[in-house]
Write a protein that holds these residues in place. Sequence first.
Motif, PDB file in Angstrom:
ATOM      1  N   MET A 170       1.925  28.272 -33.306  1.00  0.00           N
ATOM      2  CA  MET A 170       2.469  27.394 -32.605  1.00  0.00           C
ATOM      3  C   MET A 170       1.616  25.891 -32.946  1.00  0.00           C
ATOM      4  SD  MET A 170       2.777  28.767 -28.815  1.00  0.00           S
ATOM      5  CE  MET A 170       3.747  27.445 -28.132  1.00  0.00           C
ATOM      6  N   ALA A 171       2.248  24.921 -33.053  1.00  0.00           N
ATOM      7  CA  ALA A 171       1.601  23.701 -33.371  1.00  0.00           C
ATOM      8  C   ALA A 171       2.408  22.597 -32.796  1.00  0.00           C
ATOM      9  CB  ALA A 171       1.714  23.472 -35.016  1.00  0.00           C
ATOM     10  N   LEU A 172       1.646  21.558 -32.284  1.00  0.00           N
ATOM     11  CA  LEU A 172       1.863  20.213 -31.805  1.00  0.00           C
ATOM     12  C   LEU A 172       2.087  19.179 -32.805  1.00  0.00           C
ATOM     13  CD1 LEU A 172       2.573  18.791 -29.067  1.00  0.00           C
ATOM     14  CD2 LEU A 172       0.428  18.324 -28.818  1.00  0.00           C
ATOM     15  N   ASP A 219      18.868  26.084 -47.965  1.00  0.00           N
ATOM     16  CA  ASP A 219      18.629  27.141 -46.870  1.00  0.00           C
ATOM     17  C   ASP A 219      19.369  26.558 -45.484  1.00  0.00           C
ATOM     18  OD1 ASP A 219      17.508  28.338 -48.794  1.00  0.00           O
ATOM     19  OD2 ASP A 219      15.482  28.317 -47.837  1.00  0.00           O
ATOM     20  N   GLY A 220      19.521  25.452 -45.315  1.00  0.00           N
ATOM     21  CA  GLY A 220      19.930  25.042 -44.187  1.00  0.00           C
ATOM     22  C   GLY A 220      19.299  23.336 -43.772  1.00  0.00           C
ATOM     23  N   THR A 221      19.548  22.835 -42.433  1.00  0.00           N
ATOM     24  CA  THR A 221      19.033  21.897 -42.263  1.00  0.00           C
ATOM     25  C   THR A 221      17.532  22.258 -41.241  1.00  0.00           C
ATOM     26  OG1 THR A 221      21.084  20.623 -42.059  1.00  0.00           O
ATOM     27  CG2 THR A 221      19.339  19.842 -40.570  1.00  0.00           C
ATOM     28  N   PHE A 222      16.718  21.454 -41.766  1.00  0.00           N
ATOM     29  CA  PHE A 222      15.217  21.733 -41.012  1.00  0.00           C
ATOM     30  C   PHE A 222      14.752  20.291 -40.504  1.00  0.00           C
ATOM     31  CE2 PHE A 222      15.555  24.900 -44.249  1.00  0.00           C
ATOM     32  CZ  PHE A 222      15.154  26.238 -43.571  1.00  0.00           C
ATOM     33  N   VAL A 223      13.991  20.543 -39.513  1.00  0.00           N
ATOM     34  CA  VAL A 223      13.157  19.385 -38.977  1.00  0.00           C
ATOM     35  C   VAL A 223      11.869  19.233 -39.587  1.00  0.00           C
ATOM     36  CG1 VAL A 223      12.322  18.266 -36.912  1.00  0.00           C
ATOM     37  CG2 VAL A 223      14.317  19.605 -36.982  1.00  0.00           C
ATOM     38  N   ALA A 224      11.657  18.043 -40.106  1.00  0.00           N
ATOM     39  CA  ALA A 224      10.190  17.563 -40.649  1.00  0.00           C
ATOM     40  C   ALA A 224       9.112  17.159 -39.464  1.00  0.00           C
ATOM     41  CB  ALA A 224      10.425  16.498 -41.710  1.00  0.00           C
ATOM     42  N   PRO A 272      15.593  24.200 -36.557  1.00  0.00           N
ATOM     43  CA  PRO A 272      15.685  23.564 -35.314  1.00  0.00           C
ATOM     44  C   PRO A 272      15.605  24.644 -33.980  1.00  0.00           C
ATOM     45  CG  PRO A 272      17.445  22.919 -36.790  1.00  0.00           C
ATOM     46  CD  PRO A 272      16.598  23.904 -37.353  1.00  0.00           C
ATOM     47  N   TYR A 273      16.000  25.815 -34.287  1.00  0.00           N
ATOM     48  CA  TYR A 273      16.068  26.835 -33.241  1.00  0.00           C
ATOM     49  C   TYR A 273      14.529  27.453 -32.923  1.00  0.00           C
ATOM     50  CZ  TYR A 273      16.367  29.959 -37.179  1.00  0.00           C
ATOM     51  OH  TYR A 273      16.244  30.480 -38.437  1.00  0.00           O
ATOM     52  N   ASP A 274      13.620  27.057 -33.622  1.00  0.00           N
ATOM     53  CA  ASP A 274      12.321  27.293 -33.528  1.00  0.00           C
ATOM     54  C   ASP A 274      11.550  26.470 -32.766  1.00  0.00           C
ATOM     55  OD1 ASP A 274      12.603  29.893 -34.717  1.00  0.00           O
ATOM     56  OD2 ASP A 274      12.008  29.108 -36.774  1.00  0.00           O
ATOM     57  N   LEU A 275      12.065  25.196 -32.170  1.00  0.00           N
ATOM     58  CA  LEU A 275      11.275  24.120 -31.704  1.00  0.00           C
ATOM     59  C   LEU A 275      11.581  24.166 -30.245  1.00  0.00           C
ATOM     60  CD1 LEU A 275      12.339  21.026 -34.152  1.00  0.00           C
ATOM     61  CD2 LEU A 275      10.089  22.524 -34.056  1.00  0.00           C
ATOM     62  N   GLU A 276      10.464  23.681 -29.560  1.00  0.00           N
ATOM     63  CA  GLU A 276      10.759  23.469 -28.194  1.00  0.00           C
ATOM     64  C   GLU A 276      10.143  22.045 -27.651  1.00  0.00           C
ATOM     65  OE1 GLU A 276       8.436  25.389 -24.297  1.00  0.00           O
ATOM     66  OE2 GLU A 276       8.308  26.521 -26.100  1.00  0.00           O
ATOM     67  N   LEU A 277      10.819  21.455 -27.126  1.00  0.00           N
ATOM     68  CA  LEU A 277      10.454  19.858 -26.786  1.00  0.00           C
ATOM     69  C   LEU A 277       9.263  19.954 -25.523  1.00  0.00           C
ATOM     70  CD1 LEU A 277      11.169  16.986 -26.902  1.00  0.00           C
ATOM     71  CD2 LEU A 277      12.675  17.286 -25.075  1.00  0.00           C
ATOM     72  N   VAL A 278       8.236  19.384 -25.995  1.00  0.00           N
ATOM     73  CA  VAL A 278       7.203  19.302 -24.917  1.00  0.00           C
ATOM     74  C   VAL A 278       6.922  18.139 -24.380  1.00  0.00           C
ATOM     75  CG1 VAL A 278       4.447  19.685 -24.882  1.00  0.00           C
ATOM     76  CG2 VAL A 278       5.840  21.174 -26.591  1.00  0.00           C
ATOM     77  N   ARG A 304      10.492   8.880 -30.457  1.00  0.00           N
ATOM     78  CA  ARG A 304       9.608   9.677 -30.879  1.00  0.00           C
ATOM     79  C   ARG A 304       9.499  11.142 -29.818  1.00  0.00           C
ATOM     80  NH1 ARG A 304       4.703   7.212 -34.352  1.00  0.00           N
ATOM     81  NH2 ARG A 304       4.695   9.634 -34.478  1.00  0.00           N
ATOM     82  N   PHE A 305       9.590  12.299 -30.565  1.00  0.00           N
ATOM     83  CA  PHE A 305       9.302  13.464 -29.453  1.00  0.00           C
ATOM     84  C   PHE A 305       8.154  14.002 -30.000  1.00  0.00           C
ATOM     85  CE2 PHE A 305      13.743  12.303 -29.273  1.00  0.00           C
ATOM     86  CZ  PHE A 305      14.080  12.463 -27.912  1.00  0.00           C
ATOM     87  N   ARG A 306       7.535  14.872 -29.073  1.00  0.00           N
ATOM     88  CA  ARG A 306       6.455  15.653 -29.456  1.00  0.00           C
ATOM     89  C   ARG A 306       6.959  17.047 -29.354  1.00  0.00           C
ATOM     90  NH1 ARG A 306       2.261  13.443 -31.752  1.00  0.00           N
ATOM     91  NH2 ARG A 306       0.438  13.736 -30.514  1.00  0.00           N
ATOM     92  N   ILE A 307       6.915  17.701 -30.257  1.00  0.00           N
ATOM     93  CA  ILE A 307       7.375  19.365 -30.261  1.00  0.00           C
ATOM     94  C   ILE A 307       6.403  20.220 -30.758  1.00  0.00           C
ATOM     95  CG2 ILE A 307       9.591  18.510 -30.143  1.00  0.00           C
ATOM     96  CD1 ILE A 307       9.853  19.339 -33.262  1.00  0.00           C
TER      97      ILE A 307
END
Length: 110
Positions: free
Chosen positions: A1-3, A14-19, A32-38, A107-110
């Motif tokens: 887990m990382a913030l 491989d697909g679309t990823f979030v940097a 994207p499915y591995d992210l959780e909006l904090v 901007r979002f923190r995830i």
Amino acid sequence: MALGTVAGVATQSDGTFVALQVPGAGLRLIAPYDLELVARCARPMTAGRAVTALIAFGVAIAAGGISSQSVLEPGAHWSLVLFASLGAYTAVKSAFLLWLRLTGPRRFRI
């Protein structure tokens, strides 16, 4: 887990990823499915926005007063006067909040 902070979107074979910009680790590509909006990053209100908020509040109060007077003149019941003024105030307030939402930070923190 990382913030981290969203830095962009990357498309690979491989697909679309979030940097993500992760402190101390640079950029990481995550599905994207591995992210959780904090939390959403919020900057402090500037002086210009504070003045705009004060003006919007004044306009909302004035709209409520004008609305209640225009409904009260024909002799409407007190409940209709109350709801007309509340509706006018809410309409101006909602327009201001929509403006804040559209022009605010993205901007979002995830």
